[in-house]
Write a protein that holds these residues in place. Sequence first.
Motif, PDB file in Angstrom:
ATOM      1  N   ALA A 315      11.332 -40.399  22.896  1.00 36.89           N
ATOM      2  CA  ALA A 315       9.921 -40.243  22.533  1.00 36.89           C
ATOM      3  C   ALA A 315       9.115 -41.464  22.970  1.00 36.89           C
ATOM      4  CB  ALA A 315       9.806 -40.036  21.019  1.00 36.89           C
ATOM      5  N   LYS A 316       9.683 -42.653  22.751  1.00 41.92           N
ATOM      6  CA  LYS A 316       8.993 -43.860  23.197  1.00 41.92           C
ATOM      7  C   LYS A 316       8.841 -43.853  24.707  1.00 41.92           C
ATOM      8  CE  LYS A 316      10.658 -47.240  19.788  1.00 41.92           C
ATOM      9  NZ  LYS A 316      11.682 -48.307  19.692  1.00 41.92           N
ATOM     10  N   ALA A 317       9.911 -43.411  25.390  1.00 42.69           N
ATOM     11  CA  ALA A 317       9.909 -43.492  26.849  1.00 42.69           C
ATOM     12  C   ALA A 317       8.822 -42.623  27.467  1.00 42.69           C
ATOM     13  CB  ALA A 317      11.280 -43.099  27.399  1.00 42.69           C
ATOM     14  N   ILE A 318       8.461 -41.496  26.810  1.00 45.25           N
ATOM     15  CA  ILE A 318       7.357 -40.723  27.374  1.00 45.25           C
ATOM     16  C   ILE A 318       6.020 -41.211  26.829  1.00 45.25           C
ATOM     17  CG2 ILE A 318       8.635 -38.626  27.961  1.00 45.25           C
ATOM     18  CD1 ILE A 318       7.610 -37.353  25.453  1.00 45.25           C
ATOM     19  N   GLY A 319       6.045 -42.303  26.079  1.00 47.56           N
ATOM     20  CA  GLY A 319       4.790 -42.947  25.711  1.00 47.56           C
ATOM     21  C   GLY A 319       4.217 -42.524  24.375  1.00 47.56           C
ATOM     22  N   LEU A 320       4.996 -41.783  23.563  1.00 44.10           N
ATOM     23  CA  LEU A 320       4.467 -41.389  22.253  1.00 44.10           C
ATOM     24  C   LEU A 320       4.272 -42.620  21.379  1.00 44.10           C
ATOM     25  CD1 LEU A 320       6.315 -38.139  21.129  1.00 44.10           C
ATOM     26  CD2 LEU A 320       4.301 -38.414  22.542  1.00 44.10           C
ATOM     27  N   SER A 321       3.225 -42.578  20.568  1.00 48.84           N
ATOM     28  CA  SER A 321       2.990 -43.676  19.643  1.00 48.84           C
ATOM     29  C   SER A 321       4.039 -43.615  18.531  1.00 48.84           C
ATOM     30  CB  SER A 321       1.602 -43.540  19.037  1.00 48.84           C
ATOM     31  OG  SER A 321       1.560 -42.374  18.250  1.00 48.84           O
ATOM     32  N   PRO A 322       4.242 -44.716  17.806  1.00 50.40           N
ATOM     33  CA  PRO A 322       5.215 -44.694  16.713  1.00 50.40           C
ATOM     34  C   PRO A 322       4.917 -43.603  15.692  1.00 50.40           C
ATOM     35  CG  PRO A 322       4.573 -46.948  17.195  1.00 50.40           C
ATOM     36  CD  PRO A 322       3.701 -46.068  18.055  1.00 50.40           C
ATOM     37  N   VAL A 323       3.621 -43.376  15.396  1.00 52.82           N
ATOM     38  CA  VAL A 323       3.272 -42.341  14.418  1.00 52.82           C
ATOM     39  C   VAL A 323       3.655 -40.963  14.936  1.00 52.82           C
ATOM     40  CG1 VAL A 323       1.369 -41.227  13.210  1.00 52.82           C
ATOM     41  CG2 VAL A 323       1.415 -43.712  13.434  1.00 52.82           C
ATOM     42  N   ALA A 324       3.312 -40.677  16.188  1.00 50.65           N
ATOM     43  CA  ALA A 324       3.659 -39.373  16.761  1.00 50.65           C
ATOM     44  C   ALA A 324       5.170 -39.220  16.829  1.00 50.65           C
ATOM     45  CB  ALA A 324       3.048 -39.236  18.151  1.00 50.65           C
ATOM     46  N   THR A 325       5.881 -40.292  17.205  1.00 52.69           N
ATOM     47  CA  THR A 325       7.336 -40.226  17.265  1.00 52.69           C
ATOM     48  C   THR A 325       7.904 -39.828  15.908  1.00 52.69           C
ATOM     49  OG1 THR A 325       7.329 -41.964  18.922  1.00 52.69           O
ATOM     50  CG2 THR A 325       9.404 -41.534  17.822  1.00 52.69           C
TER      51      THR A 325
END
Lengths: 417, 270
Positions: A315-325
């Motif tokens: 999730a981080k690798a595609i750029g999601l924010s911590p909240v979205a993750t």
Amino acid sequence: MSAPLGPTGIATEEPVPPPEGAGLPPRQRLSPGQWVRENLFSSPANSALTVVFGAFLAWAGYRFLRFVFVTGRWEIIEVNLTNFLVGRFPRDELYRPWIAILIVAFVAGVGVGLSAQRGRAGTWWTRTKPAVPGLVLLAVLLVVAQTWTPLLLTAASFAVAAAGRLLGARLPLRTRRWMPLVYLATILAVFVAFTGWGGVGWDSWGGLLLNLYLGIAAIVLSFPIGVLLALGRRSTFPAIRLVCVFYIELIRGVPLITLLFMGALALGFFLPVGWPRPGQVVRAIVALTLFTAAYVAEIVRGGLQGVPRGQTEAAKAIGLSPVATTFVIVLPQALRNVIPAMVGQFISLFKDTSLVVIIGLLDLLAVAQVVTQQGEFLGQGLEAETLVFASYVFWTICYSMSRASQRLEKRLGVGER
Amino acid sequence: MSEPSAMGNGGDSDAAVRVDADATRATGETVISCEGVDKFFGDFQALKDINLRVGRQEVVVIIGPSGSGKSTLIRCINRLEKHDRGRIVVDGVEMSDDVRNIQEIRREVGMVFQQFNLFPHMTVLDNVTLGPRLVRRWNKKKAEELGMQMLERVKIPEQAHKYPGQLSGGQQQRVAIARALAMQPKVMLFDEPTSALDPEMISEVLDAMKELARSGMTMIVVTHEMGFAREVADRVVFMADGQIVEVGTPQHFFENPQEERTKLFLSQIL
């Protein structure tokens, strides 16, 4: 997934021929006689066990059925049925619960209709089976009531539910997205049906109605609080983590009864001066919610730990924010994994609602004891009847919750690896 | 097991920079540059003074024994690991502790993992469109059009509405590639993308990667597939014990390795 979990009885009713060339061993059909011999009397020891336990079961079954149908004096239930269901609720306001039931029936119908659009799984029987205990309870209540009004109103509820189902089957599928809001609105509408236009305040509620209300309110409130506590306990901010750990460990170290007493006696000290003092029911809800939230938090934390780290990394690798993750990737998977434990906690909570008797509320269990003190039933040892009845009502509701959780688990398990 | 002295390795890093000029297809413009990057896990130093530049449209393959820091290096490039010393610059943005910086870099850098790490509770198409929708704020229709294009690119558009658990390993890894591509990254990182696959599924994933390389994508690939390295790489980087030991074109690297450590490794695997 495996055969024992699946609906039983299908294979025997509609034998499916094995696909050609599949080298399955021929399935043996045992006659009842063979089955008994192979499973119950295969060895002397087995035979002895069969005889002993068979005798015990027969005796217990005989005693139980005799109690239910012959010796049990159920007039106490018949006379007090309304007390069991709603406690001290004013009798000339009883149309309010019925309005609530009609609303719930309609919304439930719409929900069923909507989910049926996705295609139905299983046969008519496997879809109806989970509702059977509830329907049996309903039948029992109607038989005990012995009057026409409840029967007619129940029939009306079913008609309304059927209408809702028809409507739900015609609604566009994207309406599903709004259903959680609709359910919340329903809870609100039910509340208004009870208390609106000069209605009946919480503190006059009792019996099963009170248990249901306490249970639902505490579940709806403790779930989000518990999830937030679980997330807070994993937070990278030490202050948040500390507060959450402190709260969870504090609550888990205290008996629920203590919290109920605290709610009943000490809640006032924590409120600002000049605020209205809440009624006993609100106090009970606060105590039950605070208590359950701590346990929900620990259950959810277990679920969060079960989600592989690779999920967060992807999730981080595609750029999601911590909240979205957290809310799109991690929580949905964590929550699905803890459905059984969570429902177990909620069942436990529902049964714990009967502890409110200690702060003077008259729930189903309390009614079961109070009615034996009525003049006409005093000193006749009718606790057995009233307690069996109360247990039966509790059992039906808890069992239905458990079944509902199994269905939810299956439905959310689509495509699980 | 490590013989080369620290001094000798320092010299290797210089070699790395020197051979940089050999990059065949690179346009000369640097997309990723690592300068003196160190990384520690507790007392263990996982990366020692890494210097590496990757040009636009270049394909760099990193090989080396396990535990040599290959994965750690590319995980530092999109901040799945935090480097302790040195500079990492991705497409003109220097990696810092600033969250916005990190987000900006991650948007430009796609990553494919050894274990695929698809989201099991979403359909294939939802996996692919999640990034564009949540990070780029595209509407559903636009994101799904792009998502389908990406799935066609890795040749599995027909699986769009299945769940990851219903696909084979090779298909899952291709979905993972499509998911990374859907963010339209400038660089793609591959962390042993075929190591968790059954042998018969490796080629379908490698084919998708070759197609990507031909299209001009800048790629850093950690892999044990020497055939892929020979065929596709512009440069091969050999790492051991957290250091870059040798860098060169595939031809130079496989046929005329300079360092003893490289020769030993190649003799073990070829």
